[in-house]
Design a protein around this motif. Structure first.
Motif: not given
Length: 105
Positions: A26-31, A67-68, A76-78
């Motif tokens: 699982v990859f969490g994408l943030v910006m 989210a973080r 999960w991967n961030l």
């Protein structure tokens, strides 16, 4: 390979299907908030319709914090995608998913 784009919505737990996956997959994408606010403002301008609380940094910061928190809590991967191309993000996901793969980027 199967993928899904599942938004992490403040005040809601992620779906069980996501929580039951191997956390390494699982990859969490943030910006950063300013970048996301800019992208959302462009989207609002294109659709020519106001969306309260959607494109303002002061609303986005708690969203990203939530989210973080969910990503870290579930191990999960961030990946911070603030200044990365789609290709760079894809390579990072592939490299983390396939640790024995040759470096491709």
């Amino acid at each position: 390979v199967r993928t899904a784009n599942i938004p992490l919505i403040q005040g809601q737990e992620p779906p069980d299907e996501l929580l039951n996956l191997d956390p390494a997959k699982v990859f969490g994408l943030v910006m950063n908030a300013a970048r996301l606010a800019s992208l959302r403002a462009s989207r609002v301008n294109r659709i020519k319709r106001a969306i309260p609380g959607y494109a303002h940094v002061h609303d986005i910061i708690p969203e990203l914090r939530h989210a973080r928190h969910i990503i870290q809590k579930n191990h999960w991967n961030l990946i911070d995608v603030s200044h990365k191309s789609t290709e760079e993000v894809a390579v990072q996901i592939i490299e983390k998913s396939l640790p024995n793969a040759q470096q491709i980027y």
